[in-house]
Design an enzyme around this catalytic site. Structure first.
Site, PDB file in Angstrom:
ATOM      1  N   HIS A 230      28.692  33.894  74.089  1.00  0.00           N
ATOM      2  CA  HIS A 230      27.296  33.904  74.547  1.00  0.00           C
ATOM      3  C   HIS A 230      26.368  34.102  73.345  1.00  0.00           C
ATOM      4  O   HIS A 230      26.631  34.959  72.506  1.00  0.00           O
ATOM      5  CB  HIS A 230      27.083  35.024  75.574  1.00  0.00           C
ATOM      6  CG  HIS A 230      25.693  35.003  76.137  1.00  0.00           C
ATOM      7  ND1 HIS A 230      25.317  34.105  77.113  1.00  0.00           N
ATOM      8  CD2 HIS A 230      24.598  35.719  75.827  1.00  0.00           C
ATOM      9  CE1 HIS A 230      24.033  34.288  77.387  1.00  0.00           C
ATOM     10  NE2 HIS A 230      23.574  35.262  76.620  1.00  0.00           N
TER      11      HIS A 230
ATOM     12  N   GLY B 102      30.190  20.855  71.613  1.00  0.00           N
ATOM     13  CA  GLY B 102      31.531  21.200  71.164  1.00  0.00           C
ATOM     14  C   GLY B 102      31.611  21.697  69.734  1.00  0.00           C
ATOM     15  O   GLY B 102      32.675  21.670  69.127  1.00  0.00           O
ATOM     16  N   SER B 103      30.493  22.198  69.177  1.00  0.00           N
ATOM     17  CA  SER B 103      30.570  22.662  67.787  1.00  0.00           C
ATOM     18  C   SER B 103      31.473  23.891  67.670  1.00  0.00           C
ATOM     19  O   SER B 103      32.137  24.089  66.647  1.00  0.00           O
ATOM     20  CB  SER B 103      29.181  22.964  67.235  1.00  0.00           C
ATOM     21  OG  SER B 103      28.640  24.128  67.809  1.00  0.00           O
ATOM     22  N   ASN B 104      31.516  24.705  68.705  1.00  0.00           N
ATOM     23  CA  ASN B 104      32.408  25.871  68.660  1.00  0.00           C
ATOM     24  C   ASN B 104      33.861  25.471  68.842  1.00  0.00           C
ATOM     25  O   ASN B 104      34.745  26.058  68.216  1.00  0.00           O
ATOM     26  CB  ASN B 104      31.976  26.915  69.683  1.00  0.00           C
ATOM     27  CG  ASN B 104      30.747  27.656  69.211  1.00  0.00           C
ATOM     28  OD1 ASN B 104      30.836  28.517  68.348  1.00  0.00           O
ATOM     29  ND2 ASN B 104      29.579  27.267  69.721  1.00  0.00           N
TER      30      ASN B 104
HETATM   31  C1  GAR Z   1      26.803  28.037  72.224  1.00  0.00           C
HETATM   32  O1  GAR Z   1      25.655  28.463  71.541  1.00  0.00           O
HETATM   33  C2  GAR Z   1      27.220  29.077  73.244  1.00  0.00           C
HETATM   34  O2  GAR Z   1      26.961  30.384  72.837  1.00  0.00           O
HETATM   35  C3  GAR Z   1      26.369  28.698  74.416  1.00  0.00           C
HETATM   36  O3  GAR Z   1      26.386  27.291  74.433  1.00  0.00           O
HETATM   37  C4  GAR Z   1      26.477  26.818  73.091  1.00  0.00           C
HETATM   38  C5  GAR Z   1      27.561  25.760  73.032  1.00  0.00           C
HETATM   39  O4  GAR Z   1      27.494  25.063  71.832  1.00  0.00           O
HETATM   40  N1  GAR Z   1      26.891  29.251  75.637  1.00  0.00           N
HETATM   41  C6  GAR Z   1      26.133  29.765  76.590  1.00  0.00           C
HETATM   42  O5  GAR Z   1      24.920  29.783  76.547  1.00  0.00           O
HETATM   43  C7  GAR Z   1      26.893  30.329  77.775  1.00  0.00           C
HETATM   44  N2  GAR Z   1      26.009  31.069  78.623  1.00  0.00           N
HETATM   45  P1  GAR Z   1      28.661  24.061  71.414  1.00  0.00           P
HETATM   46  O6  GAR Z   1      28.877  23.099  72.576  1.00  0.00           O
HETATM   47  O7  GAR Z   1      28.133  23.348  70.206  1.00  0.00           O
HETATM   48  O8  GAR Z   1      29.888  24.870  71.121  1.00  0.00           O
END
Ligand code: GAR
Length: 191
Positions: A111, A11-13
């Site tokens: 992505h 969930g950092s994004n």
């Molecule tokens: C992110 O790097 C996103 O680009 C990737 O998952 C990560 C989620 O990080 N998504 C994919 O690979 C989709 N195909 P987060 O949970 O820390 O936000």
């Protein structure tokens, strides 16, 4: 613009989006609901931290796609939140026509590569192992083609000779944390 975030992990994004909102950098958008397909997903902890409803929704019966009863539960949850925009922020499941049609034109995905290069799983590792010198991240509209919808914006990241997979991942995540809130803010100004 009412935003629902779907995620599966860290969930950092989602945190970057919520931090942007608190700093007044999310335009006319506001996050109204966080939904995870795993009960233990860290993304759910952001609910309490930022005062946003966060819920696990059972995606069963499938493991890597959202279809059938689980899809119906997700459609109902997103409808209940009255979403104008659905943001896939690390949601590691393939969406099927039921969900796509219910929110047609309103779903965006993040992505970790410069699409159309390195779609699918582990976009960061794919680029690193291939030895490209520039990779990055992409935000795109979601269609039935996995990682294939219209590109909304991208941010490039250079792979230096001294980069490791870990240092590259850090740089890409930093780029993602800047790119995704900016795209959401931009979309919100068009509503
Ligand atoms: C992110 O790097 C996103 O680009 C990737 O998952 C990560 C989620 O990080 N998504 C994919 O690979 C989709 N195909 P987060 O949970 O820390 O936000």
């Amino acid at each position: 613009m009412r935003v629902v975030i779907l995620g599966s992990g860290r969930g950092s994004n989602a945190a970057a989006i919520l931090e942007a909102q608190h700093a007044g950098r999310l335009g006319r958008a506001r996050v109204v609901q966080i939904i995870a397909d795993k009960p233990e997903a860290k993304i759910l902890e952001l609910g309490a931290r930022f005062g946003v409803p966060a819920a696990f929704v059972d995606p069963a019966p499938f493991k890597t796609k959202l279809e059938g009863e689980g899809e119906a539960r997700f459609i109902a949850a997103v409808r209940d939140a009255n979403a104008d925009l659905v943001v896939l922020a690390g949601f590691m499941r393939v969406l099927k026509p039921g969900f796509l049609n219910a929110f047609a034109g309103k779903i965006i995905n993040l992505h970790p590569s410069l699409l159309p290069s390195f779609p699918g799983l582990d976009g960061i590792g794919q680029a690193f192992r291939r030895g490209v010198k520039i990779t990055g991240c992409t935000v795109h509209g979601v269609t039935a083609e996995v990682d294939g919808g219209p590109i909304l914006n991208q941010m490039a990241v250079r792979i230096e000779p001294f980069d490791t997979l870990e240092s590259l991942a850090e740089k890409i995540h930093a780029a993602e944390h800047a790119l995704l809130p900016a795209v959401i803010a931009g979309l919100s100004e068009r509503v």
